[in-house]
Design a protein around this motif. Sequence first.
Motif, PDB file in Angstrom:
ATOM      1  N   HIS A   1      -2.961  -5.472   3.630  1.00  0.00           N
ATOM      2  CA  HIS A   1      -3.013  -4.224   2.873  1.00  0.00           C
ATOM      3  C   HIS A   1      -2.572  -4.514   1.441  1.00  0.00           C
ATOM      4  O   HIS A   1      -1.468  -5.009   1.234  1.00  0.00           O
ATOM      5  N   THR A   2      -3.421  -4.186   0.466  1.00  0.00           N
ATOM      6  CA  THR A   2      -3.098  -4.357  -0.939  1.00  0.00           C
ATOM      7  C   THR A   2      -3.123  -2.985  -1.600  1.00  0.00           C
ATOM      8  O   THR A   2      -4.041  -2.209  -1.368  1.00  0.00           O
ATOM      9  N   TYR A   3      -2.119  -2.689  -2.409  1.00  0.00           N
ATOM     10  CA  TYR A   3      -1.977  -1.378  -3.031  1.00  0.00           C
ATOM     11  C   TYR A   3      -2.167  -1.508  -4.530  1.00  0.00           C
ATOM     12  O   TYR A   3      -1.431  -2.240  -5.184  1.00  0.00           O
ATOM     13  N   GLN A   4      -3.168  -0.797  -5.082  1.00  0.00           N
ATOM     14  CA  GLN A   4      -3.451  -0.830  -6.507  1.00  0.00           C
ATOM     15  C   GLN A   4      -3.841   0.564  -6.966  1.00  0.00           C
ATOM     16  O   GLN A   4      -4.341   1.359  -6.180  1.00  0.00           O
ATOM     17  N   VAL A   5      -3.654   0.835  -8.243  1.00  0.00           N
ATOM     18  CA  VAL A   5      -3.990   2.149  -8.797  1.00  0.00           C
ATOM     19  C   VAL A   5      -4.673   2.003 -10.147  1.00  0.00           C
ATOM     20  O   VAL A   5      -4.673   0.944 -10.742  1.00  0.00           O
ATOM     21  N   ALA A   6      -5.224   3.105 -10.637  1.00  0.00           N
ATOM     22  CA  ALA A   6      -5.878   3.123 -11.945  1.00  0.00           C
ATOM     23  C   ALA A   6      -4.897   3.531 -13.027  1.00  0.00           C
ATOM     24  O   ALA A   6      -3.854   4.112 -12.748  1.00  0.00           O
ATOM     25  N   GLY A   7      -5.249   3.230 -14.253  1.00  0.00           N
ATOM     26  CA  GLY A   7      -4.439   3.675 -15.378  1.00  0.00           C
ATOM     27  C   GLY A   7      -3.136   2.908 -15.508  1.00  0.00           C
ATOM     28  O   GLY A   7      -2.947   1.848 -14.943  1.00  0.00           O
ATOM     29  N   THR A   8      -2.241   3.488 -16.274  1.00  0.00           N
ATOM     30  CA  THR A   8      -0.936   2.861 -16.473  1.00  0.00           C
ATOM     31  C   THR A   8      -0.029   3.262 -15.327  1.00  0.00           C
ATOM     32  O   THR A   8       0.221   4.433 -15.102  1.00  0.00           O
ATOM     33  N   TRP A   9       0.454   2.287 -14.607  1.00  0.00           N
ATOM     34  CA  TRP A   9       1.257   2.543 -13.423  1.00  0.00           C
ATOM     35  C   TRP A   9       2.378   1.539 -13.369  1.00  0.00           C
ATOM     36  O   TRP A   9       2.179   0.362 -13.662  1.00  0.00           O
ATOM     37  N   ARG A  10       3.547   1.992 -12.989  1.00  0.00           N
ATOM     38  CA  ARG A  10       4.690   1.100 -12.860  1.00  0.00           C
ATOM     39  C   ARG A  10       5.206   1.189 -11.437  1.00  0.00           C
ATOM     40  O   ARG A  10       5.555   2.273 -10.964  1.00  0.00           O
ATOM     41  N   MET A  11       5.240   0.070 -10.762  1.00  0.00           N
ATOM     42  CA  MET A  11       5.767   0.039  -9.405  1.00  0.00           C
ATOM     43  C   MET A  11       7.265  -0.210  -9.472  1.00  0.00           C
ATOM     44  O   MET A  11       7.723  -1.157 -10.101  1.00  0.00           O
ATOM     45  N   ASP A  12       8.020   0.666  -8.842  1.00  0.00           N
ATOM     46  CA  ASP A  12       9.463   0.503  -8.801  1.00  0.00           C
ATOM     47  C   ASP A  12       9.924  -0.168  -7.512  1.00  0.00           C
ATOM     48  O   ASP A  12      10.918  -0.879  -7.509  1.00  0.00           O
ATOM     49  N   LYS A  13       9.185   0.081  -6.425  1.00  0.00           N
ATOM     50  CA  LYS A  13       9.644  -0.410  -5.128  1.00  0.00           C
ATOM     51  C   LYS A  13       8.477  -0.428  -4.144  1.00  0.00           C
ATOM     52  O   LYS A  13       7.683   0.506  -4.101  1.00  0.00           O
ATOM     53  N   ILE A  14       8.382  -1.489  -3.372  1.00  0.00           N
ATOM     54  CA  ILE A  14       7.458  -1.542  -2.244  1.00  0.00           C
ATOM     55  C   ILE A  14       8.149  -2.393  -1.176  1.00  0.00           C
ATOM     56  O   ILE A  14       8.474  -3.547  -1.411  1.00  0.00           O
ATOM     57  N   VAL A  15       8.436  -1.754  -0.045  1.00  0.00           N
ATOM     58  CA  VAL A  15       9.196  -2.437   1.007  1.00  0.00           C
ATOM     59  C   VAL A  15       8.636  -2.080   2.381  1.00  0.00           C
ATOM     60  O   VAL A  15       8.020  -1.033   2.561  1.00  0.00           O
ATOM     61  N   ALA A  16       8.911  -2.965   3.327  1.00  0.00           N
ATOM     62  CA  ALA A  16       8.635  -2.659   4.732  1.00  0.00           C
ATOM     63  C   ALA A  16       9.834  -1.866   5.226  1.00  0.00           C
ATOM     64  O   ALA A  16      10.926  -2.408   5.379  1.00  0.00           O
ATOM     65  N   LEU A  17       9.649  -0.583   5.441  1.00  0.00           N
ATOM     66  CA  LEU A  17      10.736   0.296   5.860  1.00  0.00           C
ATOM     67  C   LEU A  17      11.043   0.133   7.339  1.00  0.00           C
ATOM     68  O   LEU A  17      12.189   0.240   7.756  1.00  0.00           O
ATOM     69  N   LYS A  18       9.999  -0.121   8.138  1.00  0.00           N
ATOM     70  CA  LYS A  18      10.158  -0.333   9.576  1.00  0.00           C
ATOM     71  C   LYS A  18       9.246  -1.488   9.973  1.00  0.00           C
ATOM     72  O   LYS A  18       8.038  -1.403   9.832  1.00  0.00           O
ATOM     73  N   PRO A  19       9.818  -2.586  10.463  1.00  0.00           N
ATOM     74  CA  PRO A  19       8.985  -3.722  10.856  1.00  0.00           C
ATOM     75  C   PRO A  19       8.275  -3.454  12.185  1.00  0.00           C
ATOM     76  O   PRO A  19       8.711  -2.622  12.976  1.00  0.00           O
ATOM     77  N   PRO A  20       7.181  -4.168  12.450  1.00  0.00           N
ATOM     78  CA  PRO A  20       6.481  -4.006  13.722  1.00  0.00           C
ATOM     79  C   PRO A  20       7.279  -4.621  14.872  1.00  0.00           C
ATOM     80  O   PRO A  20       8.027  -5.584  14.678  1.00  0.00           O
ATOM     81  N   ALA A  21       7.116  -4.082  16.062  1.00  0.00           N
ATOM     82  CA  ALA A  21       7.822  -4.604  17.237  1.00  0.00           C
ATOM     83  C   ALA A  21       7.098  -5.791  17.855  1.00  0.00           C
ATOM     84  O   ALA A  21       7.720  -6.628  18.511  1.00  0.00           O
ATOM     85  N   ASN A  22       5.783  -5.885  17.648  1.00  0.00           N
ATOM     86  CA  ASN A  22       4.981  -6.894  18.341  1.00  0.00           C
ATOM     87  C   ASN A  22       4.281  -7.859  17.404  1.00  0.00           C
ATOM     88  O   ASN A  22       3.204  -8.358  17.700  1.00  0.00           O
ATOM     89  N   GLY A  23       4.884  -8.105  16.255  1.00  0.00           N
ATOM     90  CA  GLY A  23       4.312  -9.029  15.289  1.00  0.00           C
ATOM     91  C   GLY A  23       5.219  -9.121  14.087  1.00  0.00           C
ATOM     92  O   GLY A  23       6.373  -8.695  14.132  1.00  0.00           O
ATOM     93  N   ILE A  24       4.701  -9.698  13.010  1.00  0.00           N
ATOM     94  CA  ILE A  24       5.479  -9.801  11.778  1.00  0.00           C
ATOM     95  C   ILE A  24       4.694  -9.169  10.636  1.00  0.00           C
ATOM     96  O   ILE A  24       3.467  -9.114  10.662  1.00  0.00           O
TER      97      ILE A  24
END
Length: 123
Positions: free
Chosen positions: A53-76
Amino acid sequence: MEVARIRCSIFMTLLVCCSPAAAECVVNGPKWYLNTNDRVTLHATMNAQGCGHTYQVAGTWRMDKIVALKPPANGILRQIGEVTFYYIPRAGFSGSDNYVIYICGKDTWGSGCARLNYEVVVQ
């Protein structure tokens, strides 16, 4: 901390990428936006190769945070670079799994965070 600045021609569209090993990955769900603090459930169907999964947007955008909030139980769930996550199911696993990715940022429409709950089916 240096904040990532991302520009492209797609407005808050979830892009799904696949590995060169011919991973099959289909993600369905509603559109989501940071400035409205969306909480959405996305449904992903994939084979044993996993799904990126890749997250991108249009225009001027500033990313402050992107984290895995809950990991999967059956993989990584691996973060690759600043804007891509890749889910890899445990060897031999097939069935349902779940993980949550949390993204915060600012753009010309405002600031906020989106909570993306992925309901996964590995075939």
